[in-house]
Write a protein that holds these residues in place. Sequence first.
Motif, PDB file in Angstrom:
ATOM      1  N   ASP A 104      64.488  47.208  93.243  1.00 49.17           N
ATOM      2  CA  ASP A 104      64.237  46.373  94.465  1.00 49.17           C
ATOM      3  C   ASP A 104      62.950  46.491  95.689  1.00 49.17           C
ATOM      4  O   ASP A 104      62.603  47.553  95.645  1.00 49.17           O
ATOM      5  N   VAL A 105      62.191  45.509  95.998  1.00 44.01           N
ATOM      6  CA  VAL A 105      61.730  46.068  96.883  1.00 44.01           C
ATOM      7  C   VAL A 105      62.160  46.178  98.539  1.00 44.01           C
ATOM      8  O   VAL A 105      62.353  47.290  98.723  1.00 44.01           O
ATOM      9  N   ASP A 106      62.241  45.536  99.094  1.00 38.76           N
ATOM     10  CA  ASP A 106      62.531  45.488 100.807  1.00 38.76           C
ATOM     11  C   ASP A 106      63.895  46.398 100.626  1.00 38.76           C
ATOM     12  O   ASP A 106      64.721  45.911 100.179  1.00 38.76           O
ATOM     13  N   GLU A 107      63.816  47.052 101.565  1.00 38.96           N
ATOM     14  CA  GLU A 107      64.886  47.871 102.198  1.00 38.96           C
ATOM     15  C   GLU A 107      65.286  48.751 100.938  1.00 38.96           C
ATOM     16  O   GLU A 107      66.482  49.446 101.204  1.00 38.96           O
ATOM     17  N   THR A 108      64.149  49.133 100.078  1.00 35.78           N
ATOM     18  CA  THR A 108      64.765  49.960  98.433  1.00 35.78           C
ATOM     19  C   THR A 108      63.666  51.005  98.326  1.00 35.78           C
ATOM     20  O   THR A 108      63.467  51.832  98.322  1.00 35.78           O
ATOM     21  N   ILE A 109      62.631  50.258  97.932  1.00 33.43           N
ATOM     22  CA  ILE A 109      61.254  50.864  97.665  1.00 33.43           C
ATOM     23  C   ILE A 109      60.366  50.861  99.398  1.00 33.43           C
ATOM     24  O   ILE A 109      59.950  52.209  99.594  1.00 33.43           O
ATOM     25  N   ILE A 110      60.776  49.770  99.887  1.00 30.79           N
ATOM     26  CA  ILE A 110      59.296  49.689 100.839  1.00 30.79           C
ATOM     27  C   ILE A 110      60.676  49.355 102.356  1.00 30.79           C
ATOM     28  O   ILE A 110      61.463  48.496 102.045  1.00 30.79           O
ATOM     29  N   ALA A 111      60.597  50.014 103.158  1.00 32.33           N
ATOM     30  CA  ALA A 111      61.400  48.972 104.819  1.00 32.33           C
ATOM     31  C   ALA A 111      60.022  49.256 105.705  1.00 32.33           C
ATOM     32  O   ALA A 111      59.056  50.470 105.616  1.00 32.33           O
ATOM     33  N   GLU A 126      50.612  43.587  98.581  1.00 33.08           N
ATOM     34  CA  GLU A 126      49.992  43.493  99.417  1.00 33.08           C
ATOM     35  C   GLU A 126      50.840  44.473 100.261  1.00 33.08           C
ATOM     36  O   GLU A 126      50.294  45.717 100.619  1.00 33.08           O
ATOM     37  N   LYS A 127      52.116  45.127 100.470  1.00 33.53           N
ATOM     38  CA  LYS A 127      53.295  45.192 100.593  1.00 33.53           C
ATOM     39  C   LYS A 127      53.228  47.397 100.065  1.00 33.53           C
ATOM     40  O   LYS A 127      52.868  47.817 100.386  1.00 33.53           O
ATOM     41  N   LEU A 128      53.008  46.530  98.982  1.00 31.86           N
ATOM     42  CA  LEU A 128      52.916  47.860  98.390  1.00 31.86           C
ATOM     43  C   LEU A 128      52.038  49.553  98.330  1.00 31.86           C
ATOM     44  O   LEU A 128      51.981  49.986  99.029  1.00 31.86           O
ATOM     45  N   LYS A 129      50.459  47.719  98.335  1.00 28.27           N
ATOM     46  CA  LYS A 129      49.367  49.174  98.782  1.00 28.27           C
ATOM     47  C   LYS A 129      49.336  49.446 100.161  1.00 28.27           C
ATOM     48  O   LYS A 129      48.868  50.256  99.919  1.00 28.27           O
ATOM     49  N   ASN A 130      49.396  48.233 101.024  1.00 31.02           N
ATOM     50  CA  ASN A 130      49.744  49.346 102.157  1.00 31.02           C
ATOM     51  C   ASN A 130      50.464  49.977 102.802  1.00 31.02           C
ATOM     52  O   ASN A 130      50.892  50.985 103.379  1.00 31.02           O
ATOM     53  N   ALA A 131      51.946  49.940 101.743  1.00 29.08           N
ATOM     54  CA  ALA A 131      52.644  51.481 101.971  1.00 29.08           C
ATOM     55  C   ALA A 131      51.998  52.356 101.170  1.00 29.08           C
ATOM     56  O   ALA A 131      52.429  53.740 100.828  1.00 29.08           O
TER      57      ALA A 131
END
Length: 198
Positions: free
Chosen positions: A38-45, A91-96
């Motif tokens: 999963d992405v949100d609250e798993t890889i990125i938060a 976009e979220k991944l790059k920003n993180a």
Amino acid sequence: MVGYLERLPTAGRAQQVDSIDMLNGYVQYGYNTLVILDVDETIIATDIINGKKQKVLVEAKTPRVIRKIRQDAPDARIILLTKASKKDTKEKLKNAGLDPDMFDSIESASGTKGASLKQYVDKNFQETRHICFIDDTLENLESVESACKDLGIHCNTFLFTGAEAMIERTDCFNYGMTPDELHAFKRAQEAAFATYKR
């Protein structure tokens, strides 16, 4: 080919984990394991950095964990499965600070994550014999477990709790509360909801 002699880890349902690095003990060469994150609250938060909300990696070691899986189990595939769009996720991944290309695919779930898993396996990875899925929502884990049962694929699912401190800091920031005030507020909400349900 030692991997063929190894047994797959016992199928497990919603094992609670606070880090994704435990995946290295589950993904073995020879099983065409499909690792789903999963992405949100798993890889990125969202976290509070210098008094502002910002999307960040939950764990700085995420790229190292991904590289280790690829090294130890080159037959595995690692995908992201999210409710967000592919464009927004990239976009979220790059920003993180995470390269989207380190994943084999970014899948946007239009329905349940279990239904999306079935579609992905049918179109892209029918040879998989093992699925590892990490998500912060029990409903999504149950959906994938059901899909794996239908597909006859061995699975391990993990309920991710590693972003809870970030979530709490963000909630405190949003509500202008201390952690103690936030906990009291949530307890009061739960009590009111329990009374309402009666």
